[in-house]
Design an enzyme around this catalytic site. Structure first.
Site, PDB file in Angstrom:
ATOM      1  N   ASP A  51     -16.914  47.389  23.704  1.00  0.00           N
ATOM      2  CA  ASP A  51     -17.058  48.256  22.655  1.00  0.00           C
ATOM      3  C   ASP A  51     -18.507  47.937  21.142  1.00  0.00           C
ATOM      4  O   ASP A  51     -17.998  48.346  20.368  1.00  0.00           O
ATOM      5  CB  ASP A  51     -16.568  49.469  22.652  1.00  0.00           C
ATOM      6  CG  ASP A  51     -16.323  49.606  24.446  1.00  0.00           C
ATOM      7  OD1 ASP A  51     -14.901  49.034  24.145  1.00  0.00           O
ATOM      8  OD2 ASP A  51     -17.061  50.385  25.104  1.00  0.00           O
TER       9      ASP A  51
ATOM     10  N   ASP B  69     -19.208  46.202  27.041  1.00  0.00           N
ATOM     11  CA  ASP B  69     -20.049  47.285  26.404  1.00  0.00           C
ATOM     12  C   ASP B  69     -20.310  46.228  25.043  1.00  0.00           C
ATOM     13  O   ASP B  69     -19.491  45.978  23.677  1.00  0.00           O
ATOM     14  CB  ASP B  69     -18.981  48.462  26.020  1.00  0.00           C
ATOM     15  CG  ASP B  69     -19.382  49.242  27.312  1.00  0.00           C
ATOM     16  OD1 ASP B  69     -19.759  49.508  28.572  1.00  0.00           O
ATOM     17  OD2 ASP B  69     -19.230  50.289  26.842  1.00  0.00           O
TER      18      ASP B  69
ATOM     19  N   TYR C  20     -25.826  47.170  24.126  1.00  0.00           N
ATOM     20  CA  TYR C  20     -25.771  48.558  24.098  1.00  0.00           C
ATOM     21  C   TYR C  20     -27.366  49.036  23.784  1.00  0.00           C
ATOM     22  O   TYR C  20     -27.906  50.017  23.523  1.00  0.00           O
ATOM     23  CB  TYR C  20     -25.499  49.407  22.397  1.00  0.00           C
ATOM     24  CG  TYR C  20     -23.959  50.191  23.233  1.00  0.00           C
ATOM     25  CD1 TYR C  20     -23.148  48.713  22.955  1.00  0.00           C
ATOM     26  CD2 TYR C  20     -23.297  50.964  23.313  1.00  0.00           C
ATOM     27  CE1 TYR C  20     -21.010  49.084  23.093  1.00  0.00           C
ATOM     28  CE2 TYR C  20     -21.585  51.611  23.835  1.00  0.00           C
ATOM     29  CZ  TYR C  20     -21.066  50.048  23.223  1.00  0.00           C
ATOM     30  OH  TYR C  20     -19.510  50.968  23.289  1.00  0.00           O
TER      31      TYR C  20
ATOM     32  N   ASN D 120     -19.693  49.816  31.225  1.00  0.00           N
ATOM     33  CA  ASN D 120     -20.594  51.004  31.913  1.00  0.00           C
ATOM     34  C   ASN D 120     -22.231  50.395  31.643  1.00  0.00           C
ATOM     35  O   ASN D 120     -22.868  50.413  31.932  1.00  0.00           O
ATOM     36  CB  ASN D 120     -20.742  51.805  31.904  1.00  0.00           C
ATOM     37  CG  ASN D 120     -20.168  53.161  30.569  1.00  0.00           C
ATOM     38  OD1 ASN D 120     -19.037  51.743  29.849  1.00  0.00           O
ATOM     39  ND2 ASN D 120     -20.656  53.717  29.984  1.00  0.00           N
ATOM     40  N   HIS D 121     -21.964  49.868  29.830  1.00  0.00           N
ATOM     41  CA  HIS D 121     -23.478  49.535  28.956  1.00  0.00           C
ATOM     42  C   HIS D 121     -23.869  47.928  30.070  1.00  0.00           C
ATOM     43  O   HIS D 121     -25.207  47.721  29.464  1.00  0.00           O
ATOM     44  CB  HIS D 121     -23.351  49.167  27.524  1.00  0.00           C
ATOM     45  CG  HIS D 121     -23.113  50.876  27.177  1.00  0.00           C
ATOM     46  ND1 HIS D 121     -24.230  51.973  27.410  1.00  0.00           N
ATOM     47  CD2 HIS D 121     -21.556  52.124  27.002  1.00  0.00           C
ATOM     48  CE1 HIS D 121     -23.714  52.670  26.422  1.00  0.00           C
ATOM     49  NE2 HIS D 121     -22.224  52.651  26.086  1.00  0.00           N
TER      50      HIS D 121
ATOM     51  N   HIS E   6     -12.597  47.727  31.949  1.00  0.00           N
ATOM     52  CA  HIS E   6     -12.950  48.082  31.104  1.00  0.00           C
ATOM     53  C   HIS E   6     -13.189  49.746  30.781  1.00  0.00           C
ATOM     54  O   HIS E   6     -12.186  49.894  29.345  1.00  0.00           O
ATOM     55  CB  HIS E   6     -14.647  47.915  31.347  1.00  0.00           C
ATOM     56  CG  HIS E   6     -15.777  48.727  29.999  1.00  0.00           C
ATOM     57  ND1 HIS E   6     -15.255  48.280  28.462  1.00  0.00           N
ATOM     58  CD2 HIS E   6     -16.046  49.936  30.203  1.00  0.00           C
ATOM     59  CE1 HIS E   6     -15.905  49.172  27.895  1.00  0.00           C
ATOM     60  NE2 HIS E   6     -16.944  50.684  28.684  1.00  0.00           N
TER      61      HIS E   6
ATOM     62  N   HIS F 210     -12.451  61.918  24.637  1.00  0.00           N
ATOM     63  CA  HIS F 210     -13.711  61.559  25.614  1.00  0.00           C
ATOM     64  C   HIS F 210     -12.961  61.420  26.826  1.00  0.00           C
ATOM     65  O   HIS F 210     -11.757  60.343  26.629  1.00  0.00           O
ATOM     66  CB  HIS F 210     -14.566  60.858  24.655  1.00  0.00           C
ATOM     67  CG  HIS F 210     -15.867  61.195  25.151  1.00  0.00           C
ATOM     68  ND1 HIS F 210     -17.428  62.550  25.304  1.00  0.00           N
ATOM     69  CD2 HIS F 210     -16.768  60.015  25.003  1.00  0.00           C
ATOM     70  CE1 HIS F 210     -17.514  62.141  25.581  1.00  0.00           C
ATOM     71  NE2 HIS F 210     -17.806  60.349  25.709  1.00  0.00           N
ATOM     72  N   HIS F 211     -13.782  60.645  28.198  1.00  0.00           N
ATOM     73  CA  HIS F 211     -13.788  59.623  29.007  1.00  0.00           C
ATOM     74  C   HIS F 211     -12.131  59.830  29.993  1.00  0.00           C
ATOM     75  O   HIS F 211     -11.644  58.784  30.464  1.00  0.00           O
ATOM     76  CB  HIS F 211     -13.376  58.384  28.750  1.00  0.00           C
ATOM     77  CG  HIS F 211     -14.815  57.821  28.512  1.00  0.00           C
ATOM     78  ND1 HIS F 211     -16.130  58.388  28.732  1.00  0.00           N
ATOM     79  CD2 HIS F 211     -15.440  57.166  27.159  1.00  0.00           C
ATOM     80  CE1 HIS F 211     -17.258  57.744  27.854  1.00  0.00           C
ATOM     81  NE2 HIS F 211     -16.429  57.233  26.884  1.00  0.00           N
TER      82      HIS F 211
ATOM     83  N   HIS G 168     -14.727  51.182  26.110  1.00  0.00           N
ATOM     84  CA  HIS G 168     -14.787  52.297  26.549  1.00  0.00           C
ATOM     85  C   HIS G 168     -14.222  53.631  25.812  1.00  0.00           C
ATOM     86  O   HIS G 168     -14.841  54.025  25.264  1.00  0.00           O
ATOM     87  CB  HIS G 168     -13.997  52.873  28.229  1.00  0.00           C
ATOM     88  CG  HIS G 168     -15.359  53.472  28.807  1.00  0.00           C
ATOM     89  ND1 HIS G 168     -16.212  53.787  28.633  1.00  0.00           N
ATOM     90  CD2 HIS G 168     -15.162  54.315  29.664  1.00  0.00           C
ATOM     91  CE1 HIS G 168     -17.188  54.273  29.601  1.00  0.00           C
ATOM     92  NE2 HIS G 168     -16.053  55.104  30.020  1.00  0.00           N
ATOM     93  N   VAL G 169     -12.665  53.810  25.597  1.00  0.00           N
ATOM     94  CA  VAL G 169     -13.137  54.311  24.719  1.00  0.00           C
ATOM     95  C   VAL G 169     -12.735  54.678  23.544  1.00  0.00           C
ATOM     96  O   VAL G 169     -11.800  53.566  23.188  1.00  0.00           O
ATOM     97  CB  VAL G 169     -11.509  55.530  24.818  1.00  0.00           C
ATOM     98  CG1 VAL G 169     -11.071  56.774  23.798  1.00  0.00           C
ATOM     99  CG2 VAL G 169     -11.348  55.677  26.091  1.00  0.00           C
ATOM    100  N   HIS G 170     -14.172  54.696  22.373  1.00  0.00           N
ATOM    101  CA  HIS G 170     -14.559  53.917  21.151  1.00  0.00           C
ATOM    102  C   HIS G 170     -13.171  54.625  19.980  1.00  0.00           C
ATOM    103  O   HIS G 170     -13.046  54.791  18.641  1.00  0.00           O
ATOM    104  CB  HIS G 170     -15.418  54.723  20.591  1.00  0.00           C
ATOM    105  CG  HIS G 170     -16.085  54.304  21.787  1.00  0.00           C
ATOM    106  ND1 HIS G 170     -17.398  54.768  21.910  1.00  0.00           N
ATOM    107  CD2 HIS G 170     -16.535  53.353  22.423  1.00  0.00           C
ATOM    108  CE1 HIS G 170     -18.701  54.007  22.843  1.00  0.00           C
ATOM    109  NE2 HIS G 170     -17.512  53.390  23.380  1.00  0.00           N
TER     110      HIS G 170
HETATM  111 FE   LIG Z   1     -17.798  52.214  27.684  1.00  0.00          FE
END
Ligand SMILES: [Fe+2]
Length: 431
Positions: free
Chosen positions: A169, A198, A201, A235-236, A320, A329-330, A357-359
């Site tokens: 990410d 990711d 972006y 996903n990005h 991911h 989140h997520h 995915h999870v930042h």
């Molecule tokens: Fe992601």
């Protein structure tokens, strides 16, 4: 064998100890007392930043990147973009200890994305390299020729020490730049990056401005032109914009980032495997069909039995979207994939599943939740010596910022979690 994660400074501290060979369970349940907390949604670096600088000279190659080019580590895919005209597809390369220059011819592709037209994207696979050897390579024509180098991995084998960097990410913010710099300066010296998805972006911009794919390629060139990054899609990378006619998922990503998927008999660049040193690495796609009978499912089910643990004792899965995450989140986005695949990861004793995915950062113990069926109510993850450790390392530094909010109390499956930007290093060197 021991596995060590190496911290890289205060903000980037990701020190965890982990014994994965002896079934010692990590149930520390620690949420770090340190977490970066501020108004720190980091902005993307402006396009005139020096990290995005276009190389001098007409049609000079840019966005140079390499990845493994076969399943064994004796081939490298060199990719680059020429902005003005196709130019040459040729890579000239030679071993550092040799005067003999060799040449390999690649291909060039382009794509359009709504009102954006890509540059000329070159991909050239250099084959039959020697293991554990430094090579120089050159691309471009005349006075715009650019030279780089890489070192091939040691021959695949059970006791081969190797260090992977883990980055996810990443994006192209000021924090992204700090993360990459920390990775480059880390004395642990990652030899290849396992990238957990990711990338650029670019989809944060109107019409997914693909110029931000180009700027990201120039930004990371300083690392990925010199050591392979092993790619997985997040996903990005989907870039699905049907209202504007962009209905082909992953179009920019698959044109720009070639991977050696055919070498592992995959039918898609979104899932594949490689062997590198003592590790067998399986890349999966969280955003491609993965249910029963799908191409990805069929490939994975035939792939797992092929892993020879006496040759590659370390079995690593990269996808991911995490299957275990206790950030709000997520939360549970990976649940359907967990239901589908966790049983196989336990059956085949996967060592570690790496996700982004999870930042933030999180590591689980060896846990599984495969006892559950629709009637028995056994829906709590339990310690399982055959289960992987799940690592979330989606904290590279993108423009969406960090995720702080955690499920409380910390679930038992969660061994350690910390919302700070950074990366990790993973090695199999005895400590
Ligand atoms: Fe992601």
């Amino acid at each position: 064998m021991g596995m060590k994660w190496v911290g890289v400074g205060s903000v980037y501290l990701l020190v965890v100890g982990l014994i994965v060979g002896g079934l010692r369970l990590c149930n520390g349940g620690i949420s770090s007392s340190y977490a970066r907390r501020s108004n720190d949604i980091s902005a993307d670096m402006p396009l005139n930043s020096d990290v995005f600088a276009v190389p001098h000279g007409y049609n000079a190659p840019q966005q140079v990147h390499i990845t493994q080019g076969d399943q064994e580590g004796k081939a490298v895919i060199v990719s680059w973009v020429t902005p003005d005209e196709p130019g040459s597809n040729e890579v000239v390369y030679w071993a550092a200890n040799s005067e003999l220059k060799k040449r390999s011819m690649g291909t060039v592709v382009t794509y359009k994305y709504y009102n954006y037209s890509s540059g000329y994207i070159h991909h050239c696979t250099i084959k039959n390299l020697q293991y554990d050897t430094k090579y120089f390579y050159e691309i471009g024509i005349g006075n715009t020729t650019r030279q780089f180098w890489f070192t091939t991995p040691p021959e695949v084998g059970p006791d081969v020490p190797y260090t992977f960097g883990l980055i996810g990410d990443l994006g192209q913010t000021f924090d992204s730049n700090r993360t990459l710099t920390h990775y480059e300066l880390n004395p642990a010296k990652g030899q290849a990056v396992l990238f957990v998805g990711d990338l650029s972006y670019a989809d944060a911009y109107p019409l997914h401005d693909n110029n931000r794919w180009d700027s990201w390629g120039r930004f990371v060139e300083r690392s990925v032109a010199y050591q392979p990054w092993i790619w997985s899609a997040g996903n990005h990378e989907i870039d699905f914009l049907p209202d504007y006619g962009e209905t082909e998922p992953f179009k920019p990503y698959v044109h720009r980032y070639f991977v050696p998927y055919k070498a592992s008999k995959s039918t898609s660049p979104l899932w594949y495997s490689i062997k590198r040193a003592s590790a067998y690495i399986i890349v999966m796609s969280s955003y491609s069909a993965y249910g029963m009978y799908t191409p990805q499912y069929k490939w994975l089910i035939s792939e797992l039995p092929k892993v020879n643990r006496s040759e590659t004792p370390w079995l690593i899965v990269v996808m991911h979207c995490p299957l275990y995450s206790s950030y709000v989140h997520h939360y549970m986005e990976g649940e359907t994939m967990r239901v589908m695949y966790e049983q196989y990861f336990v059956k085949y004793k996967v060592d570690v599943v790496l996700s982004g995915h999870v930042h933030a950062y999180e590591r689980t113990g060896r846990v599984s939740n495969i006892a559950y069926n629709i009637e028995n109510g056994l829906c709590t993850p339990s310690n399982d010596g055959s289960a992987p450790v799940y690592i979330t390392i989606g904290d590279g530094g993108n423009q969406e910022g960090l995720l702080y909010e955690m499920v409380e109390p910390q679930p038992k499956y969660s061994a350690y979690r910390e919302p700070s930007f950074g990366h990790a290093e993973m090695n199999n060197r005895r400590t």
